[in-house]
Design an enzyme around this catalytic site. Structure first.
Site, PDB file in Angstrom:
ATOM      1  N   VAL A   1       0.825  -1.160   0.154  1.00 12.77           N
ATOM      2  CA  VAL A   1      -0.120   0.220  -0.084  1.00 12.77           C
ATOM      3  C   VAL A   1       0.928   1.434   0.092  1.00 12.77           C
ATOM      4  CG1 VAL A   1      -1.887   1.374   1.230  1.00 12.77           C
ATOM      5  CG2 VAL A   1      -1.888  -1.178   1.250  1.00 12.77           C
TER       6      VAL A   1
ATOM      7  N   GLY B   1     -10.970  -1.687   1.373  1.00 15.64           N
ATOM      8  CA  GLY B   1     -10.007  -1.340   0.459  1.00 15.64           C
ATOM      9  C   GLY B   1     -10.353   0.120  -0.419  1.00 15.64           C
TER      10      GLY B   1
ATOM     11  N   ILE C   1     -13.277   0.716  -1.898  1.00 20.92           N
ATOM     12  CA  ILE C   1     -14.894   1.088  -1.871  1.00 20.92           C
ATOM     13  C   ILE C   1     -15.152   2.309  -0.784  1.00 20.92           C
ATOM     14  CG2 ILE C   1     -17.157   0.106  -1.437  1.00 20.92           C
ATOM     15  CD1 ILE C   1     -16.018  -2.595  -1.764  1.00 20.92           C
TER      16      ILE C   1
ATOM     17  N   GLY D   1      -1.956 -15.743  -4.471  1.00 13.50           N
ATOM     18  CA  GLY D   1      -1.510 -14.555  -3.963  1.00 13.50           C
ATOM     19  C   GLY D   1      -2.766 -13.840  -3.322  1.00 13.50           C
TER      20      GLY D   1
ATOM     21  N   ASP E   1      -9.992 -10.520  10.541  1.00  9.94           N
ATOM     22  CA  ASP E   1      -9.839  -9.215   9.663  1.00  9.94           C
ATOM     23  C   ASP E   1     -11.152  -8.678   9.328  1.00  9.94           C
ATOM     24  OD1 ASP E   1      -8.228  -7.755   7.437  1.00  9.94           O
ATOM     25  OD2 ASP E   1     -10.326  -8.716   6.383  1.00  9.94           O
TER      26      ASP E   1
ATOM     27  N   LYS F   1     -13.137  -4.886  10.600  1.00  9.84           N
ATOM     28  CA  LYS F   1     -13.924  -4.054   9.794  1.00  9.84           C
ATOM     29  C   LYS F   1     -15.398  -3.846  10.410  1.00  9.84           C
ATOM     30  CE  LYS F   1     -10.832  -5.270   6.093  1.00  9.84           C
ATOM     31  NZ  LYS F   1     -10.571  -6.450   4.955  1.00  9.84           N
TER      32      LYS F   1
ATOM     33  N   GLY G   1      -5.547  -4.984  -1.694  1.00 12.17           N
ATOM     34  CA  GLY G   1      -4.368  -4.703  -2.802  1.00 12.17           C
ATOM     35  C   GLY G   1      -3.896  -3.366  -2.958  1.00 12.17           C
TER      36      GLY G   1
END
Ligand code: HSE
Length: 435
Positions: free
Chosen positions: A21, A141, A143, A194, A208, A212, A309
């Site tokens: 990032v 990410g 959004i 990946g 995770d 969120k 990503g």
């Protein structure tokens, strides 16, 4: 902003972390410098990038004189106006953010784990320092979802948020659905491509997504919700049989982050659930994310896009950076934490859910009645029952109406002990249909 704050002639940015990032943040800051200046109203200048190792391979060329291993020194420099934290994890990220705020910098972070664990400490520090703390990139990410909750829907009443907020698990479940693969096989493929880490625990066990969910619930319901308040189950126990069972019901299995307002209390949970294929979230495939919001006035909204990503996440970071930079120039700050509602968190056992239960049973008289009685004994109403005979046994698939999670799980425990029940082959919560 304090009385003594002067309008800066440029905005000086320090970036903490130069991984996938951070390197994209640096790239965008450099490549789009002209546009950023025009949009902000002053030059946005990268003045330092804190890294763990100066000689590490990077996706972007960073001028050597900007690199430093002294993150603590970088955030306390007098000439730093904005700090971007993309290191992740709790420490040293928390200390660096607190120090940056204390030294007068505004902060943009993508750190969901830290916000979910200790958000209030950060918000209070930002309030005290009279600086911005923005974190759009922490959830889903690229959004835009936090700003819509915080700003666009500020005049509405959000009642429910259903999110697919973890791309790794969505990829795995989608692969299981489309190929019939089991969990391990699908996980292996996700790792090869990946999408999953070598140690996939944070993703597949729902940590995770739970972080969120806490952030989404706090913003949606104007109340403090931390990761510890979130009920969490991951997807490692989801079987090819569960997926097939969902398919037979015209449903699909998704790992959902569910935030609800129930009798003025907040219920927040992360677990796999069956949703009808007709639900908008069912169309979210591969590693994409989506957040489905229900509010009193607006009705149903869905936000969709890449949830992870380097480049997508950096897009969200830069969006925050522009806002925070504009605020800085205007000598103001955006809205801080909104936790005025101070709602209690409803325990999972008291949360109303629906269950899908598949059972192998003896095929003889009285069996269906006994199974129905097990549900009735816990006050659980049955919505549908499907039976398929297989010689001396049968498969029964029962879908309940909404009941408390405690009543439903007690029903399943009882079913497991009954002589007529040979096996409970699939238990999964059901979302997104009629209660
Ligand atoms: N590992 C996360 C995912 C992305 O799979 O969606 C970062 O939160």
């Amino acid at each position: 902003m304090g009385e003594g704050d002067k309008r800066p002639d440029r905005l000086r940015v320090a970036v903490l972390g130069c991984g996938s990032v951070g390197s994209q943040v640096v790239r965008l800051l450099t490549e789009q410098a002209g546009d950023l200046e025009a949009r902000v109203g002053a030059p946005v200048e990268l003045v330092g990038v804190a890294v763990r190792r100066l000689d590490a391979a990077r996706e972007v060329d960073v001028p050597a004189d900007l690199l430093t291993t002294d993150a603590a020194g970088l955030v306390t420099r007098d000439d730093v106006d904005l700090v971007v934290e993309v290191i992740g994890g709790i420490e040293p990220a928390r200390s660096l953010i607190l120090s940056a705020l204390d030294h007068g910098a505004s902060v943009v972070t993508a750190n969901k784990a830290l916000l979910a664990e200790d958000g209030p400490t950060l918000f209070e520090a930002a309030e005290k320092a009279d600086r911005d703390l923005y974190y759009e990139a922490a959830v889903a990410g690229a959004i835009p979802i936090l700003r819509p909750l915080r700003e666009s829907l500020a005049g509405d009443k959000v009642t429910r948020v259903l999110g697919i907020v973890n791309g790794t698990t969505n990829f795995i479940l989608d692969k299981m659905d489309t190929s019939g693969a089991g969990f391990s096989e699908a996980l292996e493929e996700a790792q090869e491509l990946g999408y999953a880490e070598a140690d996939p625990t944070a993703d597949v066990e729902g940590f995770d997504a739970a972080a969120k969910a806490a952030i989404l619930a706090s913003l949606a319901f104007h109340s403090r919700v931390t990761a510890a308040d979130v009920y969490r189950e991951g997807i490692s126990e989801v079987t090819a049989g569960d997926i097939a069972s969902a398919r037979e019901m015209g449903s699909v299995v998704k790992l959902l982050a569910i935030c609800e307002l129930r009798d003025d209390q907040v219920a927040v949970r992360v677990h796999p659930a069956m949703i009808p294929r007709s639900h908008p979230l069912a169309s979210v495939r591969e590693a994409y994310n989506a957040v489905f919001v229900e509010s009193e006035a607006a009705g149903q909204l869905m936000f969709y896009g890449p949830g992870a990503g380097g480049s997508p996440t950096a897009s969200a970071v830069l969006g925050d950076l522009v806002t925070v930079a504009r605020n800085r120039l205007a000598r103001t700050r955006g809205a801080g934490e909104s936790a005025y509602a101070d709602r209690a968190v409803l325990p999972m056992g008291e949360t109303r859910t629906r269950y899908h239960v598949a059972l192998d049973v003896d095929d003889r008289s009285g069996v269906l009645a006994a199974v129905a009685t097990a549900f009735a004994d816990q006050g659980v109403s049955i919505q549908t029952v499907r039976q398929e005979g297989r010689g001396a046994d049968a498969q029964l698939v029962v879908v309940s109406h909404a009941a408390t999670d405690a009543a439903l799980s007690a029903t399943v425990e009882h079913l497991r002990t009954m002589d007529i029940v040979r096996d409970v082959t699939s238990v999964m919560r059901v979302e997104g249909g009629d209660e």
